[in-house]
Scaffold this motif. Structure first.
Motif, PDB file in Angstrom:
ATOM      1  N   GLY A  42       0.795  -1.211   0.000  1.00 37.39           N
ATOM      2  CA  GLY A  42       0.000   0.000   0.000  1.00 37.39           C
ATOM      3  C   GLY A  42       0.828   1.261   0.000  1.00 37.39           C
ATOM      4  N   ALA A  43       0.174   2.380  -0.314  1.00 41.15           N
ATOM      5  CA  ALA A  43       0.864   3.663  -0.397  1.00 41.15           C
ATOM      6  C   ALA A  43       1.322   4.165   0.971  1.00 41.15           C
ATOM      7  N   GLU A  44       0.751   3.624   2.041  1.00 38.36           N
ATOM      8  CA  GLU A  44       1.086   4.095   3.382  1.00 38.36           C
ATOM      9  C   GLU A  44       2.569   3.928   3.680  1.00 38.36           C
ATOM     10  N   ILE A  45       3.140   2.805   3.251  1.00 41.21           N
ATOM     11  CA  ILE A  45       4.554   2.555   3.544  1.00 41.21           C
ATOM     12  C   ILE A  45       5.455   3.521   2.782  1.00 41.21           C
ATOM     13  N   LEU A  46       5.022   3.947   1.589  1.00 42.71           N
ATOM     14  CA  LEU A  46       5.786   4.938   0.828  1.00 42.71           C
ATOM     15  C   LEU A  46       5.786   6.278   1.552  1.00 42.71           C
ATOM     16  N   LEU A  47       4.644   6.646   2.107  1.00 42.35           N
ATOM     17  CA  LEU A  47       4.548   7.893   2.856  1.00 42.35           C
ATOM     18  C   LEU A  47       5.415   7.834   4.110  1.00 42.35           C
ATOM     19  N   GLN A  48       5.390   6.707   4.807  1.00 38.95           N
ATOM     20  CA  GLN A  48       6.217   6.548   6.007  1.00 38.95           C
ATOM     21  C   GLN A  48       7.699   6.678   5.674  1.00 38.95           C
ATOM     22  N   ALA A  49       8.120   6.006   4.598  1.00 36.20           N
ATOM     23  CA  ALA A  49       9.524   6.073   4.189  1.00 36.20           C
ATOM     24  C   ALA A  49       9.909   7.493   3.793  1.00 36.20           C
ATOM     25  N   LEU A  87       8.518  10.369   4.823  1.00 34.36           N
ATOM     26  CA  LEU A  87       8.565  11.235   6.005  1.00 34.36           C
ATOM     27  C   LEU A  87       9.818  10.965   6.834  1.00 34.36           C
ATOM     28  N   LEU A  88      10.181   9.697   7.000  1.00 33.96           N
ATOM     29  CA  LEU A  88      11.400   9.356   7.737  1.00 33.96           C
ATOM     30  C   LEU A  88      12.634   9.915   7.027  1.00 33.96           C
ATOM     31  N   THR A  89      12.638   9.791   5.708  1.00 34.48           N
ATOM     32  CA  THR A  89      13.773  10.296   4.927  1.00 34.48           C
ATOM     33  C   THR A  89      13.915  11.809   5.063  1.00 34.48           C
ATOM     34  N   LEU A  90      12.805  12.526   4.923  1.00 35.15           N
ATOM     35  CA  LEU A  90      12.842  13.991   5.028  1.00 35.15           C
ATOM     36  C   LEU A  90      13.234  14.434   6.434  1.00 35.15           C
ATOM     37  N   ALA A  91      12.754  13.707   7.453  1.00 37.30           N
ATOM     38  CA  ALA A  91      13.098  14.049   8.832  1.00 37.30           C
ATOM     39  C   ALA A  91      14.598  13.858   9.075  1.00 37.30           C
ATOM     40  N   MET A  92      15.133  12.738   8.587  1.00 34.85           N
ATOM     41  CA  MET A  92      16.573  12.495   8.751  1.00 34.85           C
ATOM     42  C   MET A  92      17.399  13.504   7.967  1.00 34.85           C
ATOM     43  N   PHE A  93      16.945  13.841   6.760  1.00 34.80           N
ATOM     44  CA  PHE A  93      17.658  14.829   5.940  1.00 34.80           C
ATOM     45  C   PHE A  93      17.684  16.185   6.634  1.00 34.80           C
ATOM     46  N   ALA A  94      16.546  16.599   7.180  1.00 34.21           N
ATOM     47  CA  ALA A  94      16.483  17.879   7.888  1.00 34.21           C
ATOM     48  C   ALA A  94      17.382  17.867   9.124  1.00 34.21           C
TER      49      ALA A  94
END
Length: 232
Positions: free
Chosen positions: A116-123, A125-132
């Motif tokens: 499902g698309a939910e796991i793409l959104l989770q990945a 958000l985690l990526t953007l949070a780590m990048f920030a």
């Protein structure tokens, strides 16, 4: 000649106004590259036949061939992104976005189809949070992370060797490899952010954006793999 003279002004030696302009343009281009990736990936998912997507990872040597083309294209697009011509720079960044969309196509298709698309959104958000967070570390601590260069080069060659061996001999690299690659991608973000802060010219924001975009996509790839492995 005018462009070359402007380009010789290092961000580290620029005025506060010039630095702010460079950072704004760089991170705006990273955001636009991410948006373009989403658009291109969505179009590919909707238009590329399933048989073609399956063929990308069915054969052991097909995936190696795709990785080889991706590496060659990455070298070309990176060189173009630092060319004197602004048009060439944008062509280089655009080419790299398309390459990322192609290499991601099988995994995005699997993630969207089976988890499902939910796991793409989770990945994402985690990526953007780590990048920030990693970006903040560089700017707030003012640490020079250029010492990571050797470790990143060695780690990159080792990971490519393991990926090639896994594709040829058909073994799964497993969760800990993905964790290690997340660490490598995080180090790459620290290194690249430090480089654009200290060693880039104020007119090299397209090339700087490509370097950051590449590191973010590497991080996203392995965060998504980790999340997908937990769902299996």
């Amino acid at each position: 000649m005018e462009f070359e003279q402007i380009q010789q002004t290092l961000v580290a030696n620029a005025t506060d106004v010039e630095k702010a302009g460079f950072y704004k343009k760089t991170y705006l281009h990273v955001a636009l590259a991410l948006l373009a990736f989403i658009v291109v990936e969505t179009i590919m998912i909707q238009t590329v036949p399933v048989e073609w997507i399956a063929a990308m990872f069915d054969g052991k040597f097909m995936w190696l061939f795709i990785i080889g083309l991706f590496w060659l294209g990455s070298v070309i697009s990176t060189k173009m992104s630092f060319a004197p011509s602004r048009n060439q720079q944008y062509l280089g960044l655009g080419l790299y976005v398309i390459l990322e969309a192609i290499i991601f196509l099988p995994m995005i298709y699997i993630a969207a189809s089976y988890t499902g698309a939910e796991i793409l959104l989770q990945a994402a958000l985690l990526t953007l949070a780590m990048f920030a967070g990693l970006t903040a570390v560089v700017f707030l601590t003012r640490t020079d992370f250029s010492f990571l260069r050797t470790a990143l080069i060695v780690g990159g060659f080792i990971s490519l060797g393991l990926i090639a061996a896994g594709a040829i001999f058909g073994f799964n690299l497993g969760l800990w490899f993905s964790v290690g690659m997340v660490v490598l991608a995080s180090g790459s973000i620290l290194y690249q952010t430090s480089q654009i802060k200290d060693n880039y010219g104020t007119e090299q924001y397209v090339g700087a954006a490509l370097q950051l975009f590449a590191s973010v996509m590497l991080l996203f790839w392995y965060i998504l793999r980790i999340l997908m492995s937990r769902r299996n």
